[in-house]
Scaffold this active site. Structure first.
Site, mmCIF file in Angstrom:
data_model
loop_
_atom_site.group_PDB
_atom_site.id
_atom_site.type_symbol
_atom_site.label_atom_id
_atom_site.label_comp_id
_atom_site.label_asym_id
_atom_site.label_seq_id
_atom_site.Cartn_x
_atom_site.Cartn_y
_atom_site.Cartn_z
ATOM 1 N N LYS A 1 0.865 -1.190 0.000
ATOM 2 C CA LYS A 1 0.000 0.000 0.000
ATOM 3 C C LYS A 1 0.891 1.225 0.000
ATOM 4 C CE LYS A 1 -0.059 2.097 3.500
ATOM 5 N NZ LYS A 1 0.034 2.782 4.805
ATOM 6 N N ASP B 1 -5.996 0.899 8.322
ATOM 7 C CA ASP B 1 -5.663 0.746 6.899
ATOM 8 C C ASP B 1 -6.250 -0.524 6.279
ATOM 9 O OD1 ASP B 1 -4.197 3.047 6.902
ATOM 10 O OD2 ASP B 1 -2.232 2.070 6.798
HETATM 11 O O1 C5P Z 1 -5.233 1.087 13.276
HETATM 12 P P1 C5P Z 1 -3.813 0.662 13.422
HETATM 13 O O2 C5P Z 1 -3.619 -0.345 14.529
HETATM 14 O O3 C5P Z 1 -3.161 0.224 12.150
HETATM 15 O O4 C5P Z 1 -3.030 1.975 13.881
HETATM 16 C C1 C5P Z 1 -1.763 1.915 14.502
HETATM 17 C C2 C5P Z 1 -1.531 3.167 15.307
HETATM 18 O O5 C5P Z 1 -1.371 4.294 14.419
HETATM 19 C C3 C5P Z 1 -2.680 3.573 16.192
HETATM 20 O O6 C5P Z 1 -2.600 2.944 17.442
HETATM 21 C C4 C5P Z 1 -2.500 5.063 16.326
HETATM 22 O O7 C5P Z 1 -1.512 5.349 17.285
HETATM 23 C C5 C5P Z 1 -1.935 5.453 14.975
HETATM 24 N N1 C5P Z 1 -2.946 5.994 14.051
HETATM 25 C C6 C5P Z 1 -3.450 7.266 14.291
HETATM 26 N N2 C5P Z 1 -4.403 7.786 13.438
HETATM 27 C C7 C5P Z 1 -4.804 7.116 12.346
HETATM 28 C C8 C5P Z 1 -4.278 5.817 12.073
HETATM 29 C C9 C5P Z 1 -3.345 5.294 12.951
HETATM 30 O O8 C5P Z 1 -3.085 7.923 15.274
HETATM 31 N N3 C5P Z 1 -5.702 7.666 11.535
#
Ligand code: C5P
Length: 277
Positions: free
Chosen positions: A9, A136
């Protein structure tokens, strides 16, 4: 045995607009996908098993709890409570590197299981499961050029880049997404264009996570500088929270020359000469 590619990605641009109360950030991003990536194979089995092969297998490890096994458990709860699966992840993308990695693998697992169990890929519940696995994962489940808002999971289809030659380069430093978001300075630098051709929108945009990621891993500056110095580069920028950077090229010959140059100058860096759909 259904096998699904988990394509890398790439965030062509990523604007961070605000911190949210839930610990996430409001963002606007252009998701596109490379031709190449990891591969996930699933089959029915008498008991659960998970194996990892490929050049980055050691970075994943055989742990029973990762995004692939979590995706499998969530799928089974929703669609196949009594099923057991044997899953193989063929890992070609560097981990913790801003190009999907675990999110792409989780999405590929859901797609492969949906094929195995004759569940339509359009089933809304599949998207709900994806969103619960990570911000994502919905974009990776679609696997097509998409404009993402909110956490990155409110998606609108956009036109793709039509197999544009691209080079992905990672300097071998794993970067924590949470750590990079935590270092964002809180300044809203403005919206990403909501109309126009995808490439033009990307060129007018930026990656707001690049400065905080460079603070965590200064080598990222060097990666972008080396890519920008190559002939025929249209844009060179970091993807996601890094450290992988991408460059788009006018043609495949320019991309291949750049790949050869990077391989000679920095032989320890990972790279993938690919195209972006
Ligand atoms: O959702 P995912 O576990 O992939 O996201 C990893 C980390 O990235 C989250 O815990 C957060 O700290 C950060 N994040 C964020 N805002 C987003 C996507 C991810 O702060 N829109």
């Amino acid at each position: 045995m259904p096998t699904e590619t988990a394509p890398a990605k790439i965030n062509l641009a990523l604007h961070v607009r605000a911190r949210r109360a839930d610990g996430y950030h409001e963002l606007e991003t252009l998701f596109v996908f490379a031709r190449d990536g990891d591969r996930v194979s699933v089959s029915l089995a008498d008991r659960e098993s998970f194996a990892v092969t490929g050049p980055f297998a050691a970075a994943v490890g055989p742990a029973a709890d990762n995004l692939v096994t979590r995706a499998e458990r969530a799928f089974c709860q929703a669609f196949a409570p009594d099923a057991r699966h044997s899953i193989t992840l063929d890992k070609h993308l560097p981990v913790a590197s801003g190009i999907g990695g675990g999110s792409a693998d989780a999405a590929a697992t859901l797609r492969a299981l949906a094929r195995l169990h004759d569940v339509s890929q359009e089933t809304p519940r599949l998207m709900t499961i994806a969103a619960a696995l990570g911000a994502d994962v919905p974009a990776c489940l679609l696997g097509r050029a998409t404009f993402g808002r909110g956490r990155g999971d409110a998606l609108t289809r956009i036109e793709g880049l039509g197999d544009m030659p691209a080079l992905l380069v990672n300097p071998g430093v794993a970067v924590s997404t949470a750590a990079v978001f935590a270092r964002w300075d809180g300044v809203d630098r403005g919206a990403l264009a909501t109309t126009g051709a995808t490439l033009a929108r990307a060129l007018a945009g930026r990656n707001d996570l690049q400065p905080p990621a460079e603070a965590v891993a200064p080598v990222i500056r060097d990666v972008v500088a080396r890519l920008r110095a190559c002939d025929g580069v249209v844009v060179a920028r970091m993807s996601g929270s890094g450290a992988t950077c991408f460059a788009l090229f006018e043609d495949a010959a320019a991309r291949d020359s750049a790949a050869a140059r990077i391989a000679i100058e920095t032989p320890d860096w990972w790279q993938s000469a690919t195209t972006i759909a």
